[in-house]
Design a protein around this motif. Structure first.
Motif, PDB file in Angstrom:
ATOM      1  N   ALA A 115     -19.995 -22.516  -7.080  1.00  0.00           N
ATOM      2  CA  ALA A 115     -21.404 -22.714  -7.449  1.00  0.00           C
ATOM      3  C   ALA A 115     -22.148 -21.376  -7.483  1.00  0.00           C
ATOM      4  N   LEU A 116     -21.876 -20.514  -6.503  1.00  0.00           N
ATOM      5  CA  LEU A 116     -22.534 -19.213  -6.459  1.00  0.00           C
ATOM      6  C   LEU A 116     -22.169 -18.371  -7.681  1.00  0.00           C
ATOM      7  N   LEU A 117     -20.905 -18.350  -8.039  1.00  0.00           N
ATOM      8  CA  LEU A 117     -20.468 -17.593  -9.216  1.00  0.00           C
ATOM      9  C   LEU A 117     -21.116 -18.131 -10.487  1.00  0.00           C
ATOM     10  N   ARG A 118     -21.240 -19.445 -10.587  1.00  0.00           N
ATOM     11  CA  ARG A 118     -21.895 -20.057 -11.755  1.00  0.00           C
ATOM     12  C   ARG A 118     -23.349 -19.605 -11.856  1.00  0.00           C
ATOM     13  N   ASP A 119     -24.058 -19.629 -10.713  1.00  0.00           N
ATOM     14  CA  ASP A 119     -25.470 -19.247 -10.735  1.00  0.00           C
ATOM     15  C   ASP A 119     -25.644 -17.753 -11.000  1.00  0.00           C
TER      16      ASP A 119
ATOM     17  N   ASN B 297     -19.322 -16.536   5.267  1.00  0.00           N
ATOM     18  CA  ASN B 297     -19.216 -15.157   4.830  1.00  0.00           C
ATOM     19  C   ASN B 297     -18.496 -15.155   3.478  1.00  0.00           C
ATOM     20  N   ILE B 298     -18.255 -13.967   2.912  1.00  0.00           N
ATOM     21  CA  ILE B 298     -17.563 -13.868   1.636  1.00  0.00           C
ATOM     22  C   ILE B 298     -16.112 -13.492   1.878  1.00  0.00           C
ATOM     23  N   GLY B 299     -15.193 -14.360   1.492  1.00  0.00           N
ATOM     24  CA  GLY B 299     -13.779 -14.091   1.677  1.00  0.00           C
ATOM     25  C   GLY B 299     -12.946 -15.348   1.514  1.00  0.00           C
ATOM     26  N   GLU B 300     -11.712 -15.184   1.081  1.00  0.00           N
ATOM     27  CA  GLU B 300     -10.839 -16.330   0.826  1.00  0.00           C
ATOM     28  C   GLU B 300     -10.498 -17.086   2.103  1.00  0.00           C
ATOM     29  N   LEU B 301     -10.363 -16.375   3.226  1.00  0.00           N
ATOM     30  CA  LEU B 301     -10.099 -17.028   4.507  1.00  0.00           C
ATOM     31  C   LEU B 301     -11.150 -18.087   4.791  1.00  0.00           C
ATOM     32  N   TYR B 302     -12.413 -17.719   4.615  1.00  0.00           N
ATOM     33  CA  TYR B 302     -13.511 -18.636   4.912  1.00  0.00           C
ATOM     34  C   TYR B 302     -13.577 -19.763   3.888  1.00  0.00           C
ATOM     35  N   GLY B 303     -13.211 -19.440   2.650  1.00  0.00           N
ATOM     36  CA  GLY B 303     -13.295 -20.448   1.600  1.00  0.00           C
ATOM     37  C   GLY B 303     -12.240 -21.519   1.688  1.00  0.00           C
ATOM     38  N   ARG B 304     -11.031 -21.158   2.144  1.00  0.00           N
ATOM     39  CA  ARG B 304      -9.919 -22.112   2.111  1.00  0.00           C
ATOM     40  C   ARG B 304      -9.491 -22.633   3.486  1.00  0.00           C
ATOM     41  N   LYS B 305      -9.711 -21.858   4.533  1.00  0.00           N
ATOM     42  CA  LYS B 305      -9.115 -22.205   5.820  1.00  0.00           C
ATOM     43  C   LYS B 305     -10.117 -22.486   6.936  1.00  0.00           C
ATOM     44  N   TRP B 306     -11.397 -22.204   6.704  1.00  0.00           N
ATOM     45  CA  TRP B 306     -12.407 -22.493   7.705  1.00  0.00           C
ATOM     46  C   TRP B 306     -13.279 -23.647   7.250  1.00  0.00           C
TER      47      TRP B 306
ATOM     48  N   ARG C 115     -12.631   1.415   2.796  1.00  0.00           N
ATOM     49  CA  ARG C 115     -13.821   2.106   2.307  1.00  0.00           C
ATOM     50  C   ARG C 115     -13.993   2.023   0.797  1.00  0.00           C
ATOM     51  N   PRO C 116     -12.939   2.155  -0.010  1.00  0.00           N
ATOM     52  CA  PRO C 116     -13.141   2.077  -1.459  1.00  0.00           C
ATOM     53  C   PRO C 116     -13.787   0.768  -1.919  1.00  0.00           C
ATOM     54  N   PHE C 117     -13.456  -0.338  -1.228  1.00  0.00           N
ATOM     55  CA  PHE C 117     -14.040  -1.617  -1.628  1.00  0.00           C
ATOM     56  C   PHE C 117     -15.540  -1.638  -1.374  1.00  0.00           C
ATOM     57  N   LYS C 118     -15.998  -0.884  -0.379  1.00  0.00           N
ATOM     58  CA  LYS C 118     -17.414  -0.884  -0.019  1.00  0.00           C
ATOM     59  C   LYS C 118     -18.240   0.038  -0.906  1.00  0.00           C
ATOM     60  N   GLN C 119     -17.613   0.629  -1.919  1.00  0.00           N
ATOM     61  CA  GLN C 119     -18.339   1.423  -2.907  1.00  0.00           C
ATOM     62  C   GLN C 119     -18.661   0.515  -4.101  1.00  0.00           C
ATOM     63  N   PHE C 120     -19.935   0.229  -4.306  1.00  0.00           N
ATOM     64  CA  PHE C 120     -20.345  -0.670  -5.382  1.00  0.00           C
ATOM     65  C   PHE C 120     -20.790   0.113  -6.606  1.00  0.00           C
ATOM     66  N   SER C 121     -20.936  -0.588  -7.700  1.00  0.00           N
ATOM     67  CA  SER C 121     -21.407   0.021  -8.937  1.00  0.00           C
ATOM     68  C   SER C 121     -22.728   0.754  -8.707  1.00  0.00           C
TER      69      SER C 121
ATOM     70  N   GLN D  35     -13.587  -9.717  -4.329  1.00  0.00           N
ATOM     71  CA  GLN D  35     -13.502  -8.878  -5.522  1.00  0.00           C
ATOM     72  C   GLN D  35     -14.151  -9.553  -6.721  1.00  0.00           C
ATOM     73  N   GLN D  36     -13.954 -10.856  -6.857  1.00  0.00           N
ATOM     74  CA  GLN D  36     -14.520 -11.578  -7.996  1.00  0.00           C
ATOM     75  C   GLN D  36     -16.050 -11.537  -7.970  1.00  0.00           C
ATOM     76  N   ILE D  37     -16.625 -11.771  -6.802  1.00  0.00           N
ATOM     77  CA  ILE D  37     -18.090 -11.731  -6.689  1.00  0.00           C
ATOM     78  C   ILE D  37     -18.601 -10.317  -6.930  1.00  0.00           C
ATOM     79  N   LYS D  38     -17.919  -9.323  -6.379  1.00  0.00           N
ATOM     80  CA  LYS D  38     -18.329  -7.926  -6.557  1.00  0.00           C
ATOM     81  C   LYS D  38     -18.296  -7.527  -8.033  1.00  0.00           C
ATOM     82  N   GLU D  39     -17.236  -7.874  -8.727  1.00  0.00           N
ATOM     83  CA  GLU D  39     -17.111  -7.511 -10.142  1.00  0.00           C
ATOM     84  C   GLU D  39     -18.159  -8.214 -10.995  1.00  0.00           C
ATOM     85  N   LEU D  40     -18.443  -9.479 -10.682  1.00  0.00           N
ATOM     86  CA  LEU D  40     -19.448 -10.203 -11.456  1.00  0.00           C
ATOM     87  C   LEU D  40     -20.835  -9.593 -11.248  1.00  0.00           C
TER      88      LEU D  40
END
Length: 412
Positions: free
Chosen positions: A75-79, A181-190, A131-137, A101-106
């Motif tokens: 839903a968040l990605l759609r909005d 939070n943002i992450g696959e662990l939270y989305g699928r397993k929590w 650290r590289p992941f924490k560098q945004f556009s 990564q998907q949310i960051k790229e979008l």
């Protein structure tokens, strides 16, 4: 005579230091043993079952409640994809996995298209993220929240707060808040809970984001706040440690004190202060059915140990405790008497109620409360109830561990 008195004071001081050292070393030993034993605990057999999102309408606002993370992220990605003007994202933890990564790229894509994008995440909570992941556009306004900016801040309790909020606003008319939070662990397993609000009440959540941004991100562009009129049905509560304001705690206490029939509480970490605990016990004493749902094993072993120091008082006074099996339940929700509900980021512990930046939303709606109580009843299928008899028969080593660790409650 004076020399003997001086010696006795010295001996007293030495004795105090030795006692303090023994207490601290005992606590460290219990923590060490607990951490080692935790490594040998059986891997959980996950029992998450997807509850579909539920919808309501309150005061002209469309309300959708999510209990499965992948539904929330979808839903968040759609909005975000449909955003035309502004996107604000705030997350305590942002994992560098497929979801993150998907949310960051979008967000980067939308920023290139001309949408104004603001991002906040807690620097300390994301220390283990590469650290590289924490560098945004560069097109994104990014603020890495740090609790302290200078050495002297370490001595100011107001500056030790973490940004524990999970908040998203799209075009000021759509907002999300809750435990994910943002992450696959939270989305699928929590198992967690988030709420989407579409309507005028989202303006107040945008204002909450803007207030935080303007107070913290001094060198970045400011946001103009825009508030809707205060709704008697949907109201955000924002903890602000810098201003020593913690209204979420007061919100909980007031709702508990007004309860007449039942209270359903879900929290991943149950380490309440004495006033909150007394409010729950007083409610049980006057005949209110108080039900507490916590994970049998959370992701923080020390928090589990400290939570158990409160179980005896709760069970003796009739509070029912349900232990969630097979997975981590991270939801921070409550309902009272089928009329009042809160969903948000604050745990029932000292750090959330008296320390961190947090945000909860309360709803006065029988329809929302009915949905939330249905979710609570559904979660009970994955729980086992802890009885006072079973609790009294726990091993003596566990009782000693709880006694040794109980002074640590102010730190969690």
């Amino acid at each position: 005579m004076e020399g003997r008195l001086t010696m006795s004071y010295r001996e007293l001081e030495d004795g105090f230091l030795v006692t303090l050292a023994l207490i601290v070393s005992s606590q460290l030993l219990v923590i060490l043993i607990s951490l080692i034993s935790n490594q040998f605990r059986r891997q959980r057999k996950l029992s998450i079952t997807n509850q579909p999102p539920v919808e309501s309408v309150i005061d002209g606002n469309q309300i959708t409640i999510y209990t499965y993370g992948m539904d929330f992220y979808h839903a968040l990605l759609r909005d975000i994809t449909q955003a035309k003007d502004i996107i604000c994202i705030e997350s305590f933890i942002w994992k560098d996995d497929a979801v993150g990564q998907q949310i960051k790229e979008l967000l980067a894509k939308k920023a290139r298209e001309g949408v104004t994008v603001y991002v906040v995440f807690d620097a300390f909570a994301n220390l283990v993220v590469p650290r590289p992941f924490k560098q945004f556009s560069p097109d994104i306004h990014l603020y890495r929240y740090r609790a302290w900016q200078r050495f002297l801040d370490l001595f100011d309790p107001r500056r030790l707060a973490r940004d524990h909020r999970k908040l998203a606003i799209i075009d000021r008319t759509i907002s999300y808040v809750g435990g994910f939070n943002i992450g696959e662990l939270y989305g699928r397993k929590w198992r967690d809970t988030h709420v989407r609000i579409e309507g005028s009440s989202s303006h107040n959540l945008f204002a909450a984001f803007a207030d935080f941004w303007n107070a913290q991100a001094h060198k970045l562009p400011k946001l103009k706040t825009e508030r809707a009129s205060l709704s008697p049905y949907i109201r955000p509560y924002v903890n602000n440690p810098q201003r020593i304001l913690f209204p979420i705690r007061s919100m909980y206490i007031e709702a508990i004190d007004l309860a007449k029939e039942h209270i359903f509480l879900t929290t991943p970490y149950f380490v309440p202060d004495r006033v909150v605990l007394s409010a729950l016990i007083d409610a049980a004493d006057r005949g209110v059915q108080v039900s507490l749902l916590v994970p049998e094993r959370s992701n923080h072993l020390l928090a589990d140990w400290l939570a158990r120091t409160y179980f005896t008082d709760c069970l003796k006074r009739g509070i029912r405790i349900y232990l969630y099996q097979g997975a981590m339940i991270h939801a921070k929700t409550a309902t009272v008497d089928g009329k009042w509900t809160t969903i948000g980021t604050a745990n029932l512990d000292r750090l959330s109620l008296f320390g961190n930046h947090e945000i909860n939303v309360e709803f006065f709606s029988e329809e929302v409360a009915t949905h939330m109580e249905g979710m609570f009843e559904y979660d009970l299928k994955a729980c086992r109830e802890l009885s006072l008899d079973e609790w009294n028969r726990r091993p003596m080593t566990q009782k000693l561990g709880e006694l040794v660790l109980s002074p640590l409650w102010p730190f969690l």
